[in-house]
Structure formats: structure tokens, C-alpha cells
Design an enzyme around this catalytic site. Structure first.
Site, PDB file in Angstrom:
ATOM      1  N   THR A  78       0.796  -1.221   0.000  1.00  0.00           N
ATOM      2  CA  THR A  78       0.000   0.000   0.000  1.00  0.00           C
ATOM      3  C   THR A  78       0.835   1.280   0.000  1.00  0.00           C
ATOM      4  OG1 THR A  78      -1.848  -1.095   1.096  1.00  0.00           O
ATOM      5  CG2 THR A  78      -1.746   1.292   1.305  1.00  0.00           C
ATOM      6  N   ASN A  99       5.193  -0.668   3.934  1.00  0.00           N
ATOM      7  CA  ASN A  99       4.339   0.014   4.899  1.00  0.00           C
ATOM      8  C   ASN A  99       5.129   0.343   6.162  1.00  0.00           C
ATOM      9  OD1 ASN A  99       2.198  -0.284   3.128  1.00  0.00           O
ATOM     10  ND2 ASN A  99       1.474  -2.168   4.102  1.00  0.00           N
ATOM     11  N   LYS A 160      -7.003   5.251   5.321  1.00  0.00           N
ATOM     12  CA  LYS A 160      -5.704   4.946   5.914  1.00  0.00           C
ATOM     13  C   LYS A 160      -4.825   6.194   5.895  1.00  0.00           C
ATOM     14  CE  LYS A 160      -5.558   0.142   4.221  1.00  0.00           C
ATOM     15  NZ  LYS A 160      -4.765  -0.814   3.389  1.00  0.00           N
ATOM     16  N   ASP A 161      -4.006   6.360   6.928  1.00  0.00           N
ATOM     17  CA  ASP A 161      -3.138   7.541   6.943  1.00  0.00           C
ATOM     18  C   ASP A 161      -2.193   7.548   5.746  1.00  0.00           C
ATOM     19  OD1 ASP A 161      -0.511   6.183   7.840  1.00  0.00           O
ATOM     20  OD2 ASP A 161      -1.822   5.658   9.492  1.00  0.00           O
ATOM     21  N   ARG A 162      -1.583   6.404   5.408  1.00  0.00           N
ATOM     22  CA  ARG A 162      -0.639   6.382   4.297  1.00  0.00           C
ATOM     23  C   ARG A 162      -1.322   6.620   2.960  1.00  0.00           C
ATOM     24  NH1 ARG A 162      -0.783   1.234   6.786  1.00  0.00           N
ATOM     25  NH2 ARG A 162      -1.599  -0.495   5.516  1.00  0.00           N
TER      26      ARG A 162
END
Length: 544
Positions: A78, A99, A160-162
Site C-alpha cells: 500500500t 508500509n 488509511k493515513d498512508r
């Protein structure tokens, strides 16, 4: 929820009636960049006969569709994907090699968007939470745009933060879903406090509106005949539809809010926040072009748990299709269909679950990382003396204990090569290459070497980069299946464009790469691509 939907409806009406900018074909006023987390290209087309007329089919019927689009690197996860999308650079340059990874010097765990100097606004921040793009070593196309025109806005949103922070780059603004509260929040890297529109959205508690609702199949049972039935023995708990949101709880709480993400309701909530952002930030309303990046996270959770071959994933694709149709039609009213460009892609694909592959007669399985390290160290011990010569795996690479090697006065090249051979001897490992081979490019043309070299970063990666065999996965994952390989089921993702003023309808079967997307957006905006971009502008079908 009624309050916020009413507010959004009023804003949309105003946007559609009075404030839609006059059409222009010079450059788009708004780039709407969308990523579906964990969405292999095959799922875009496998259910084409069941799609709504204006969701995914907007691209397939009336946009440019690249049928053979891939990531050009090996460790397809991701963060690496989201770092590539709008930079046009692969992990060897972005330095987002996974990640998470271990610092090669200290051994400490590093999270891709971790930054101890920044905290979530209004929410607790834990040690490895993602709060800034500090670890991203290159610019995005949004960074280039804002350097040229500071009045342009770059907003990124994700479950998601990323998925938000990496596409936002260094000069944009990221908002991410907070699973403990059901709200969206930014961090102190971007601002001291939220703007009023974010506060208003959160104060309306829109996530609470899904409490008690059921995720039901859209179609009759016969329509899912090509997919794996529910309740397979290897599924985790909850592997059947319908699913009731908040089941077992008497009111919304952290468990419920977290449970929204692996469902269509989490994606619906994200799209509603995106609608609020477009209105609240006045995106696409002036001559300074804007970018909004929206990463929908739910599909990744569904596919990890049940596989892309499951009925749950099949139905989630159809649910997304209907949600996107509604969102795209709102974009037409809010921004004007000839004022924005719409792009959809994914951060990685998905491998079939080993159980699915074994049933199909393939060589498949799960490789234990800890057991592999134990076996490698035992073999090295016979040659170099007992010791934990391989310390750990980090972002698809083995890290050697250089301190121990120096203390024992062992030849580094010799033990590295011995460890590489032992790693390749593991049942699930296809190939492994050493740091020296990658740096010197001495194995160019060897299986997966070029892809693996693009996944490897000199400062952050380990000593021996490896890739697994097709249909094999590491059991360090707690999921039924995963991704992260150089094989087509993980690298082949959708890349599709829509924008009638700039882009016509057509299918392109030439192989292209995700690194081509950022230079293409830059060309549409009339700006230079990011300096480190590796791709080239895509051959978009011209408008008629």
C-alpha cells in the site's frame, strides 16, 4: 447523518446552479485522482455486465482505459503504491520501501508516514501512527503545482493515513479516518486546527448513521456464481453476507468505527467527506487548478480477509461501482463535466488465497519468515559458527548482523552470498539478490531483478532482497491472502482516465506503468513532471 446530508445537498444544489465555472479545454480546473486500495485490474472487468451505467463504465465506455497497466517494482504494498502514484517514482527513489521497515542501523521499526514531531488534531497519537510525509524523499505532481501556483490546492483523503499522506506530498493537506471516533482528522504537520467545514462534518457524527445497517448483496445469489461462496473454512469470522454494522454493541464505539472500514459504508463515508472537501475548499472554482486525491480503503480489507475471488469481494466491487456513480454525477454538477479530469487506479493487486490456488492445482503455500530465518542461521552456523547472522526480514529483504560479522572477523561477502543461497533454497522463495548485486546492477536481465532493484533503497533496505514464488505468501501476515510480489496478479492494476474536454473513449492495450500517471497529470495541467518521475505521459485517446 440527515443533518450533514442536507447540508451537502444544499451545497451541491448551489454548486450545480450558480457557481459551476464556465467550461474550458485549456487545462482542467480540478484533477480528481482516485485509488481503490487492493483492486486488481481483473476485478474492474470481470463483472462488466453487472456494472451500473456511470460508475466504472464511465471509464470503460467513455474514457481511456489501459488494459495492461502495471507497477514496475517488486514489493507491491500500500505505502509503496501510494508513494508512486503522484510522484511517478518507484521505491528506490521515494524511499517508501514498504508500509513499515526496520532502520538498518538501529533495528527500530519505522512506519512509512511516522513522524514524532507531528500529532493528530483532536485525537490520540501513538508511537508508529502516520502523521507526515517526512519519509517521502521526492516531490509529487501536487508539490510541483503548488510551487508554480501557491493558490492551487492539493487535498488528499483516505481511510488509511498512508493513503492520504503520501499522495498529498509535502505541500498538500491530508485527512484520514480515525477508527477510534469515526471522524476525519489532519495533523499538526499541516495545520494547527481544522477548518470550519471539517469541524462541521465531524460534529454531525456521520459515521453513527451506519450503526445497525446491514451490508446486503446487491444481486441475487445466481449473479455471484463465478465467485467463491461465503463461509469458506479458511475464512476468518464474519465471512458471509449480510453483515450488520455494530453487531454485538449497544452503541457506536471504537470497535464499530473500525468495523466500518472493511465495508461499503466506510467508502461511502470517505466519499461524503470528499464531497464536503470540494465544497468547503472551493475546489475547481477558479483559474488555479486544484487536485483532490481520494483513496478508498475498504476493498483491501475485504480482499485480505476473503480474497478477490470471494463473493464478498465481488459484491464489494459492485457496491463501490454504485457509490462511484453517485459521486461522479455529483462531480458533474459541482464542478462541471468539462472542467475536471477523473483518474482511477489502485496501489496494488491481490494474489489468490493459497487455498484457491491449491484447489486449482497450482504450487502454492505460505512461507514462514521466522522459520526461514531459523533454518538459514542454522545452515550458516555450520559454516561460520553459531550465531543469529540474519537478524530479521524488513520490507522483503534480509538484514545481516554486521556487528556480529565484524566481531567474528567473518568475510562479509562470503557470508552474504551463503545467506543468499540459503534464502533461495526456501520452499516459497523464487530469487534473492545481494546489496552488491543491486548496487552494481550486475544481474540485469535475471528473473525479477529489475523489479526488485526498483523496490530497493540504498539507505533503508536490507542486505538481501528476495521475491516469493507465484501463489506463495509470507505467514507473518494475519490475513487469508495478501500482495507484495512482482507477479502480474499483484502488479496489474487499473489505470483509467475520463474527461470529455481532454480525453476520448478508447482501450489501449500497450503495456504502461503506474509511474506514467504523474507525468500524464502534469502534462494535462501544463506543468513539468516531478524531477524524479521515471514514467512518460500516457497516450490518452484524443477527444472527438
Amino acid at each position: 447523518m440527515k443533518k450533514i446530508l442536507a447540508t451537502l445537498a444544499a451545497l451541491l444544489l448551489l454548486a450545480g446552479c450558480a457557481s459551476t465555472p464556465a467550461p474550458t479545454a485549456s487545462k482542467p480546473k480540478l484533477v480528481v485522482f482516485m485509488a481503490i486500495d487492493g483492486f486488481p485490474e481483473r476485478q474492474l472487468v470481470d463483472y462488466r455486465d453487472q456494472l451500473a451505467p456511470d460508475g466504472f463504465r464511465r471509464f470503460l465506455d467513455r474514457g481511456t482505459w489501459f488494459s495492461d497497466a502495471h507497477y514496475g517494482y517488486a514489493f507491491t504494498v500500500t505505502a509503496a503504491g501510494h508513494a508512486t502514484m503522484l510522484t511517478g517514482a518507484y521505491p528506490h527513489q521515494t524511499a517508501i520501501i514498504g508500509n513499515e521497515w526496520r532502520d538498518p542501523v538501529t533495528g527500530e521499526m519505522v512506519y512509512c508516514t511516522g513522524d514524532p514531531t507531528a500529532t493528530y488534531i483532536g485525537h490520540t497519537t501513538k508511537k508508529l501512527d502516520g502523521t507526515s510525509p517526512k519519509n517521502l524523499k521526492v516531490d509529487t505532481v501536487g508539490d510541483v503545482l503548488r510551487k508554480i501556483d501557491p493558490n492551487s490546492k492539493v487535498i488528499a483523503i483516505s481511510g488509511k493515513d498512508r493513503g492520504a499522506i503520501l499522495p498529498a506530498g509535502h505541500r498538500g493537506t491530508a485527512y484520514m479516518y480515525m477508527a477510534q471516533t469515526g471522524q476525519f482528522a489532519s495533523t499538526t504537520y499541516y495545520m494547527k486546527e481544522h477548518p470550519p467545514w471539517v469541524t462541521a462534518f465531524n460534529d454531525a457524527k456521520p459515521a453513527d448513521a451506519y450503526f445497525g445497517r446491514e451490508w446486503k448483496p446487491l444481486l441475487d445469489d445466481a449473479s455471484y456464481a463465478k465467485s467463491l461462496p461465503d463461509s469458506q473454512k479458511w475464512y476468518p469470522k464474519g465471512g458471509a453476507l449480510p453483515k450488520k454494522m455494530g453487531e454485538g454493541s449497544d452503541k457506536p464505539g471504537p470497535l464499530y468505527y473500525g468495523g466500518l472500514l472493511p465495508s461499503p459504508f466506510g467508502d461511502d463515508l470517505t466519499l461524503n467527506f470528499a464531497r464536503a472537501a470540494i465544497v468547503g475548499e472551493n475546489l475547481g472554482t477558479d483559474d488555479s487548478p486544484d487536485i483532490i486525491s481520494i483513496s478508498l480503503s475498504g476493498h483491501d480489507y475485504v480482499n485480505h480477509a476473503y480474497s478477490a475471488e470471494s463473493r464478498l469481494s465481488h459484491d464489494h466491487t459492485l457496491q463501490l461501482d454504485r457509490l462511484l456513480q453517485s459521486f461522479y454525477q455529483d462531480l458533474d454538477r459541482m464542478v462541471g463535466k468539462d472542467n475536471y479530469v477523473l483518474i482511477l487506479t489502485a496501489d496494488h493487486g491481490f494474489m489468490p488465497a493459497p487455498e484457491v490456488s491449491l484447489a486449482a492445482g497450482r504450487n502454492a503455500g505460505r512461507q514462514s519468515g521466522s522459520q526461514a530465518i531459523a533454518r538459514i542461521n542454522a545452515a550458516l552456523g555450520k559454516q561460520f559458527g553459531e550465531g543469529a547472522w540474519v537478524k530479521y526480514f524488513s520490507a522483503s529483504a534480509a538484514e545481516l548482523d554486521k556487528k556480529l560479522i565484524a566481531e567474528r572477523k567473518v568475510d562479509l561477502a562470503a557470508i552474504t552470498e551463503a545467506a543468499r543461497k540459503q534464502l533461495e533454497a526456501e520452499e516459497g522463495v523464487a530469487v534473492a539478490y545481494t546489496r552488491a548485486e543491486i548496487v552494481s546492477n550486475s544481474r540485469a536481465g535475471a528473473p525479477f531483478f529489475d523489479q526488485m532493484r526498483k523496490s530497493w533503497n540504498a539507505e533503508r533496505s536490507g542486505d538481501i532482497q528476495y521475491a516469493l514464488k507465484p501463489y506463495w505468501m509470507m505467514t507473518s501476515s494475519t490475513s487469508s491472502t495478501t500482495h507484495g510480489s512482482p507477479h502480474p496478479y499483484d502488479t496489474n492494476i487499473p489505470i483509467v482516465f475520463y474527461g470529455p474536454a481532454w480525453i476520448g473513449a478508447g482501450r489501449v492495450d500497450t503495456r504502461v506503468e503506474e509511474a506514467d500517471v504523474a507525468p500524464t497529470i502534469a502534462r494535462l495541467l501544463g506543468i513539468p513532471p516531478p524531477a524524479t518521475a521515471e514514467g512518460k505521459p500516457l497516450p490518452l485517446t484524443p477527444p472527438r
